[in-house]
Design a protein around this motif. Structure first.
Motif, PDB file in Angstrom:
ATOM      1  N   THR A 103       0.717  -1.072  -0.029  1.00 46.51           N
ATOM      2  CA  THR A 103       0.164  -0.034  -0.056  1.00 46.51           C
ATOM      3  C   THR A 103       1.025   1.423   0.139  1.00 46.51           C
ATOM      4  OG1 THR A 103      -0.129  -0.040   2.471  1.00 46.51           O
ATOM      5  CG2 THR A 103      -1.877  -1.175   1.267  1.00 46.51           C
ATOM      6  N   GLY A 104       2.266   1.087   0.330  1.00 43.08           N
ATOM      7  CA  GLY A 104       2.864   2.285   0.517  1.00 43.08           C
ATOM      8  C   GLY A 104       4.472   2.072   0.663  1.00 43.08           C
ATOM      9  N   VAL A 105       5.146   3.156   0.329  1.00 36.83           N
ATOM     10  CA  VAL A 105       6.654   3.371   0.515  1.00 36.83           C
ATOM     11  C   VAL A 105       6.882   4.429   1.598  1.00 36.83           C
ATOM     12  CG1 VAL A 105       8.904   3.546  -0.464  1.00 36.83           C
ATOM     13  CG2 VAL A 105       7.170   2.415  -1.779  1.00 36.83           C
ATOM     14  N   ARG A 106       7.705   3.666   2.744  1.00 36.18           N
ATOM     15  CA  ARG A 106       7.797   4.877   3.897  1.00 36.18           C
ATOM     16  C   ARG A 106       9.307   5.154   3.724  1.00 36.18           C
ATOM     17  NH1 ARG A 106       5.480   2.306   8.312  1.00 36.18           N
ATOM     18  NH2 ARG A 106       3.543   3.579   7.806  1.00 36.18           N
ATOM     19  N   LEU A 107       9.602   6.624   3.900  1.00 35.67           N
ATOM     20  CA  LEU A 107      10.976   6.740   4.121  1.00 35.67           C
ATOM     21  C   LEU A 107      11.644   7.118   5.315  1.00 35.67           C
ATOM     22  CD1 LEU A 107      10.747   9.973   1.255  1.00 35.67           C
ATOM     23  CD2 LEU A 107      11.120   7.595   0.967  1.00 35.67           C
ATOM     24  N   ALA A 108      12.718   7.303   5.607  1.00 36.13           N
ATOM     25  CA  ALA A 108      13.465   7.227   6.793  1.00 36.13           C
ATOM     26  C   ALA A 108      12.819   8.368   7.463  1.00 36.13           C
ATOM     27  CB  ALA A 108      14.930   7.313   6.558  1.00 36.13           C
ATOM     28  N   ASP A 109      12.596   9.787   6.909  1.00 36.47           N
ATOM     29  CA  ASP A 109      11.824  10.546   7.778  1.00 36.47           C
ATOM     30  C   ASP A 109      10.597  10.761   7.991  1.00 36.47           C
ATOM     31  OD1 ASP A 109      10.410  11.044   5.260  1.00 36.47           O
ATOM     32  OD2 ASP A 109      11.179  13.043   4.729  1.00 36.47           O
ATOM     33  N   GLY A 110       9.741   9.394   8.135  1.00 41.97           N
ATOM     34  CA  GLY A 110       8.604   8.922   8.354  1.00 41.97           C
ATOM     35  C   GLY A 110       7.405   9.344   7.201  1.00 41.97           C
ATOM     36  N   THR A 111       7.564   9.864   6.173  1.00 36.45           N
ATOM     37  CA  THR A 111       6.633  10.141   5.213  1.00 36.45           C
ATOM     38  C   THR A 111       6.315   9.031   4.368  1.00 36.45           C
ATOM     39  OG1 THR A 111       8.154  10.922   3.590  1.00 36.45           O
ATOM     40  CG2 THR A 111       7.266  12.613   4.855  1.00 36.45           C
ATOM     41  N   THR A 112       5.065   8.804   4.196  1.00 37.36           N
ATOM     42  CA  THR A 112       4.730   7.410   3.498  1.00 37.36           C
ATOM     43  C   THR A 112       4.111   7.897   2.044  1.00 37.36           C
ATOM     44  OG1 THR A 112       4.369   6.333   5.235  1.00 37.36           O
ATOM     45  CG2 THR A 112       3.284   5.616   3.499  1.00 37.36           C
ATOM     46  N   HIS A 113       4.451   7.265   1.070  1.00 36.21           N
ATOM     47  CA  HIS A 113       3.884   7.578  -0.291  1.00 36.21           C
ATOM     48  C   HIS A 113       3.014   6.401  -0.687  1.00 36.21           C
ATOM     49  CE1 HIS A 113       6.725  10.928  -1.467  1.00 36.21           C
ATOM     50  NE2 HIS A 113       7.292  10.423  -0.384  1.00 36.21           N
ATOM     51  N   PRO A 114       1.677   6.789  -0.913  1.00 31.27           N
ATOM     52  CA  PRO A 114       0.829   5.407  -1.212  1.00 31.27           C
ATOM     53  C   PRO A 114       1.217   4.856  -2.486  1.00 31.27           C
ATOM     54  CG  PRO A 114      -0.400   7.430  -0.526  1.00 31.27           C
ATOM     55  CD  PRO A 114       1.011   7.892  -0.694  1.00 31.27           C
ATOM     56  N   ARG A 115       1.539   3.733  -2.840  1.00 30.33           N
ATOM     57  CA  ARG A 115       1.934   3.004  -3.700  1.00 30.33           C
ATOM     58  C   ARG A 115       1.574   1.405  -3.881  1.00 30.33           C
ATOM     59  NH1 ARG A 115       3.151   6.640  -7.615  1.00 30.33           N
ATOM     60  NH2 ARG A 115       1.538   7.644  -6.185  1.00 30.33           N
ATOM     61  N   SER A 116       1.250   1.012  -5.089  1.00 27.30           N
ATOM     62  CA  SER A 116       0.551  -0.251  -4.925  1.00 27.30           C
ATOM     63  C   SER A 116       1.468  -1.313  -5.618  1.00 27.30           C
ATOM     64  CB  SER A 116      -0.961  -0.372  -5.456  1.00 27.30           C
ATOM     65  OG  SER A 116      -0.899   0.101  -6.820  1.00 27.30           O
ATOM     66  N   VAL A 117       2.444  -0.816  -6.425  1.00 25.00           N
ATOM     67  CA  VAL A 117       3.346  -1.505  -7.022  1.00 25.00           C
ATOM     68  C   VAL A 117       5.023  -0.943  -7.090  1.00 25.00           C
ATOM     69  CG1 VAL A 117       4.289  -2.493  -9.407  1.00 25.00           C
ATOM     70  CG2 VAL A 117       1.742  -2.248  -8.761  1.00 25.00           C
ATOM     71  N   LEU A 118       5.868  -1.746  -6.778  1.00 23.10           N
ATOM     72  CA  LEU A 118       7.350  -1.161  -6.776  1.00 23.10           C
ATOM     73  C   LEU A 118       8.105  -1.913  -7.711  1.00 23.10           C
ATOM     74  CD1 LEU A 118       9.067   0.756  -5.204  1.00 23.10           C
ATOM     75  CD2 LEU A 118       9.778  -1.017  -3.496  1.00 23.10           C
ATOM     76  N   PHE A 119       8.960  -1.264  -8.477  1.00 23.22           N
ATOM     77  CA  PHE A 119       9.877  -1.797  -9.235  1.00 23.22           C
ATOM     78  C   PHE A 119      11.033  -1.555  -8.699  1.00 23.22           C
ATOM     79  CE2 PHE A 119       6.247  -1.770 -12.197  1.00 23.22           C
ATOM     80  CZ  PHE A 119       6.500  -3.065 -12.994  1.00 23.22           C
ATOM     81  N   THR A 120      12.049  -2.664  -8.953  1.00 21.47           N
ATOM     82  CA  THR A 120      13.394  -2.540  -8.563  1.00 21.47           C
ATOM     83  C   THR A 120      14.441  -3.274  -9.111  1.00 21.47           C
ATOM     84  OG1 THR A 120      14.976  -2.026  -6.638  1.00 21.47           O
ATOM     85  CG2 THR A 120      13.683  -3.977  -6.677  1.00 21.47           C
ATOM     86  N   ALA A 121      15.682  -3.022  -9.396  1.00 22.18           N
ATOM     87  CA  ALA A 121      16.644  -3.586 -10.196  1.00 22.18           C
ATOM     88  C   ALA A 121      17.529  -4.633  -9.318  1.00 22.18           C
ATOM     89  CB  ALA A 121      17.563  -2.896 -11.100  1.00 22.18           C
ATOM     90  N   PRO A 122      17.365  -5.759  -9.214  1.00 24.62           N
ATOM     91  CA  PRO A 122      18.073  -6.707  -8.066  1.00 24.62           C
ATOM     92  C   PRO A 122      19.419  -6.672  -8.925  1.00 24.62           C
ATOM     93  CG  PRO A 122      16.282  -7.804  -9.079  1.00 24.62           C
ATOM     94  CD  PRO A 122      16.422  -6.670  -9.909  1.00 24.62           C
ATOM     95  N   ARG A 123      20.574  -6.985  -8.193  1.00 30.16           N
ATOM     96  CA  ARG A 123      21.766  -6.982  -8.392  1.00 30.16           C
ATOM     97  C   ARG A 123      22.213  -8.389  -8.797  1.00 30.16           C
ATOM     98  NH1 ARG A 123      27.188  -8.330  -7.314  1.00 30.16           N
ATOM     99  NH2 ARG A 123      26.844  -9.487  -5.272  1.00 30.16           N
ATOM    100  N   ALA A 124      22.310  -8.629 -10.185  1.00 26.42           N
ATOM    101  CA  ALA A 124      22.652 -10.002 -10.797  1.00 26.42           C
ATOM    102  C   ALA A 124      23.758 -10.542 -10.280  1.00 26.42           C
ATOM    103  CB  ALA A 124      22.690  -9.893 -12.319  1.00 26.42           C
TER     104      ALA A 124
END
Length: 313
Positions: A210-231
């Protein structure tokens, strides 16, 4: 006595099974040794494979194992721990089995190392994704996040904007100054919002992102997260055989020709063992190419030997 095979295939994913199918149909005694760790195991479905779009990866591999069995191909669930090259290749497994092979196909793939952010590994393959071509259609038009792992993650953020116009690019441990002016202009043109600050954790509710929380406590509503793994290419066996590797932005992979033949005669590689971006359809094709080349190679080797025996002294 040590068992002898024409070909041993190391790895039973799409590349290895495809190679084994061609070899079995060409009447070569073939053994597949599979550790049972396919790269796409976390995914519920695989996409973009014509006639197999949406098929669960485990179901795809099970069908492949049934097909190779029809042609007398042997398959064992084990891990190869050692290979040696002599007149033939000696292959030793963790279970203590030792076999010889005239040719090898190495289809050991790679492993994905995910960012150490709480929630990422747990949700990988579900609503934490890495490939928009694999999963973009299924999550289209949802609020996307992209978790940067390096400045090169800009490319991923731009690519996923094809599937959603609500994209936030979380810089995480990447400083904004590391992005070029061209990067920033392209992100703006694509409508991607750049969010500085380190990501602390993913937020879930009812087993969904439902979201991505930053270290400063703010939360961004998101339902999908993309990221690039290290191969992390699984090249240990290839290196023991003396195969030449070449460096890429995604790790070191074997130098191969158009058929997958490495710099060591008799050793072919296929699938993610030769590159980061080999999808299932590419891997299956690579296994087919390697196997067909091996069939020709063995045939000509045997014919040349027969001609030599017939030649006058």
């Amino acid at each position: 006595m040590t068992e002898k095979y024409a070909v041993v295939v190391i790895g039973g994913g799409a590349a290895g099974l495809s190679a084994a199918l061609v070899l079995g149909r060409a009447r070569h005694r073939t053994l597949v040794i599979d550790a049972g760790e396919p790269r796409n195991a976390p995914a519920a479905h695989m996409q973009g494979y014509l006639s197999r779009d949406g098929m669960p990866p485990a179901e795809f591999l099970a069908a492949g194992r049934e097909e190779i069995a029809r042609y007398g191909v042997d398959l064992v669930r084990d891990r190869v721990v050692e290979v040696e090259k002599g007149e033939d290749f000696t292959v030793v497994s963790a279970g203590g089995r030792s076999v010889q092979a005239r040719r090898l196909v190495v289809a050991t793939g790679l492993k994905d190392e995910l960012p150490a952010v709480p929630g990422v590994a747990e949700r990988f393959g579900r609503d934490v994704l890495h490939c928009p071509f694999c999963h973009g259609w299924e999550v289209r038009d949802r609020p996307f996040g992209v978790l940067a792992t390096s400045p090169a993650s800009v490319h991923q953020a731009l690519m996923v904007s094809q599937w959603s116009k609500d994209v936030r690019f979380f810089l995480h441990t990447v400083a904004e100054e590391e992005l070029s002016d061209e990067d920033l202009r392209r992100l703006a043109a694509a409508g991607v919002d750049v969010v500085p600050g380190e990501v602390a954790e993913l937020v879930t509710e009812d087993d969904r992102l439902t979201g991505v929380r930053l270290a400063d406590g703010t939360t961004h509503p998101r339902s999908v997260l993309f990221t690039a793994p290290r191969a992390v290419p699984q090249t240990g066996l290839l290196e023991r055989l003396g195969v030449e590797l070449h460096e890429t932005p995604f790790g070191a992979y074997p130098v191969v020709d158009a058929t997958g033949l490495t710099t060591v005669p008799g050793v072919w590689a296929a699938g993610n063992a030769i590159g980061f971006s080999e999808q299932v359809v590419h891997a299956a094709s690579g296994g087919y190419r390697a196997a067909s080349a091996i069939v020709g190679d063995l045939l000509m080797t045997d014919l040349d030997a027969a001609v030599g025996r017939q030649s006058p002294a």
